[in-house]
Design a protein around this motif. Sequence first.
Motif, PDB file in Angstrom:
ATOM      1  N   PHE A  74      49.359  35.682  49.165  1.00 22.67           N
ATOM      2  CA  PHE A  74      49.239  36.331  48.212  1.00 22.67           C
ATOM      3  C   PHE A  74      48.583  37.506  49.618  1.00 22.67           C
ATOM      4  N   TYR A  75      48.854  38.641  49.677  1.00 28.15           N
ATOM      5  CA  TYR A  75      47.887  39.569  50.300  1.00 28.15           C
ATOM      6  C   TYR A  75      46.917  40.705  50.345  1.00 28.15           C
ATOM      7  N   GLN A  76      46.387  40.285  50.272  1.00 29.03           N
ATOM      8  CA  GLN A  76      44.992  41.704  50.490  1.00 29.03           C
ATOM      9  C   GLN A  76      45.438  43.382  50.076  1.00 29.03           C
ATOM     10  N   LEU A  82      44.244  47.874  43.417  1.00 28.59           N
ATOM     11  CA  LEU A  82      43.541  46.910  42.133  1.00 28.59           C
ATOM     12  C   LEU A  82      42.027  46.664  42.587  1.00 28.59           C
ATOM     13  N   TYR A  83      41.868  46.810  43.260  1.00 23.93           N
ATOM     14  CA  TYR A  83      40.095  46.551  43.903  1.00 23.93           C
ATOM     15  C   TYR A  83      39.764  48.277  43.680  1.00 23.93           C
ATOM     16  N   CYS A 184      36.383  42.412  47.408  1.00 25.74           N
ATOM     17  CA  CYS A 184      37.875  41.880  47.499  1.00 25.74           C
ATOM     18  C   CYS A 184      37.773  40.068  46.967  1.00 25.74           C
ATOM     19  N   VAL A 185      36.852  39.560  47.345  1.00 28.53           N
ATOM     20  CA  VAL A 185      37.241  37.988  47.492  1.00 28.53           C
ATOM     21  C   VAL A 185      36.704  37.998  45.694  1.00 28.53           C
ATOM     22  N   LYS A 209      25.076  37.652  45.691  1.00 23.21           N
ATOM     23  CA  LYS A 209      26.103  38.985  46.115  1.00 23.21           C
ATOM     24  C   LYS A 209      27.276  38.373  45.043  1.00 23.21           C
ATOM     25  N   GLN A 210      28.247  37.671  45.202  1.00 21.10           N
ATOM     26  CA  GLN A 210      29.209  37.670  44.368  1.00 21.10           C
ATOM     27  C   GLN A 210      29.031  37.464  43.034  1.00 21.10           C
TER      28      GLN A 210
END
Length: 468
Positions: A74-76, A82-83, A184-185, A209-210
């Motif tokens: 998959f490529y961001q 989506l983000y 994104c992550v 943070k995540q």
Amino acid sequence: MTTVRTRFAPSPTGFLHIGGARTALFNWLFSRHYQGVFVLRIEDTDAARSTQESIQAILDSMSWLGLDWDEGPFYQTQRYDLYREHAYRLLETGGAYKCYCTPEELEAKRKQAQAEGKPFGYDRTCRNRTDRPEGKPFTVRLKVPLDGVTTVHDLVQGDVVFPNAELDDLILLRSDGSPTYNFCVVVDDATMQITHVIRGNDHLSNTPKQIVLYEALGYPLPQFAHIPLILGQDKSKLSKRHAAVAVMSYQESGFLPEALVNFLARLGWSHGDQEIFTQQELIENFTLEGVGKASGVFNTEKLLWLNQQYLKEASPARLGDLLLPHLEKLHIHTENNEHLQQIIRLQQERSKTLAEMAETITYYFVDEVTYDEKAARKFLKPESATLLEELLPQLETLEVFEPAALEALFHNFSEQKSLKLGNIAQPVRIALTGGSASPGLFEVMAILGKATVVQRIHRMIAWIRENQ
């Protein structure tokens, strides 16, 4: 039980680093151990540094190591919509806000904090701002809790506690609409239903943070495991001054992929005292309980030893295919046939890499060998030429040019001359190979064949007569 889903998410800004390969391996082994799913995601949002060549290098490296993926890549850059959708959802629910502070204003605040000797963090000027300046660029920032703590329940490091007051209201979308790394992550891991995030310990500071982002978005948390970094022999972070750090450089140097996989698995993970593992043994035995907190030290000698063990056990037919490119580099053009495989059988227990093997077998393919100076001084005397002249007729008339017959001939000749075997064997060895060390002399002679052996001994006799 929920299906285990792990992922490897490299940034394509260069080759696949050996540390990244170890992270990919641990994720792959964990998913395979639990019959789960291994996802490959390319984090290519750094448009300035990401390249198609780097993407291909990552894919090639993983394929060479045998780390096959079940989903992806998959490529961001293909997931920006989506983000943005998730960012605007947070804006609507009050979990994020628009920040109109300009880069110049933020830089001035950073310099002021630096002048006062204070750590710089965004002062949340826009967090409770009620006006909405039209046409002014803005970033989207997360509303991080102002008090309390965020605890990372880490499967390797244990519980690690971070005060929320030390966390920044991180940017989710830049003023140009592009998403940031941590955002994104989280969106990717959540929507891809990743159950276990296994990554290097250098990412631990990103995790609180995540976690706050997961909670703001209403997604369940994955389990985290931050594995220790790989260090050089001097206990500093692994770099080019310690060893090659690009995975494919090990292929180019003649390492077998299974040897490198075995080596990387043992950097920070153990299963009793076992050192050598098949791929299936690694899958069966790999658990995060076996991963320690201490960093693994990259020991090149250990890797060479492991590679030698794998070379010993590999089939000559397979090694023949792998050896051809290394021979080509030495301008030796041959085929993977029975002749080459005979040579490999004789050499494979003595070689640490395929590159070394190629270099040590060149004498089978050249018209003339170059004599090692030290060996020549020690063994190539006038009396050696006389002995070789007496030996030649017996070699020329030997009907069965095979190791057993050759060995019997040499022993009989030595006894006739009341000499030690080495007095005649070493000059012959140098005549055939150029040096004083080789696999069994009689096996080498049989592979070279009578015509080549006789021709090279004639040449040595002439060389001794000219140089002594």
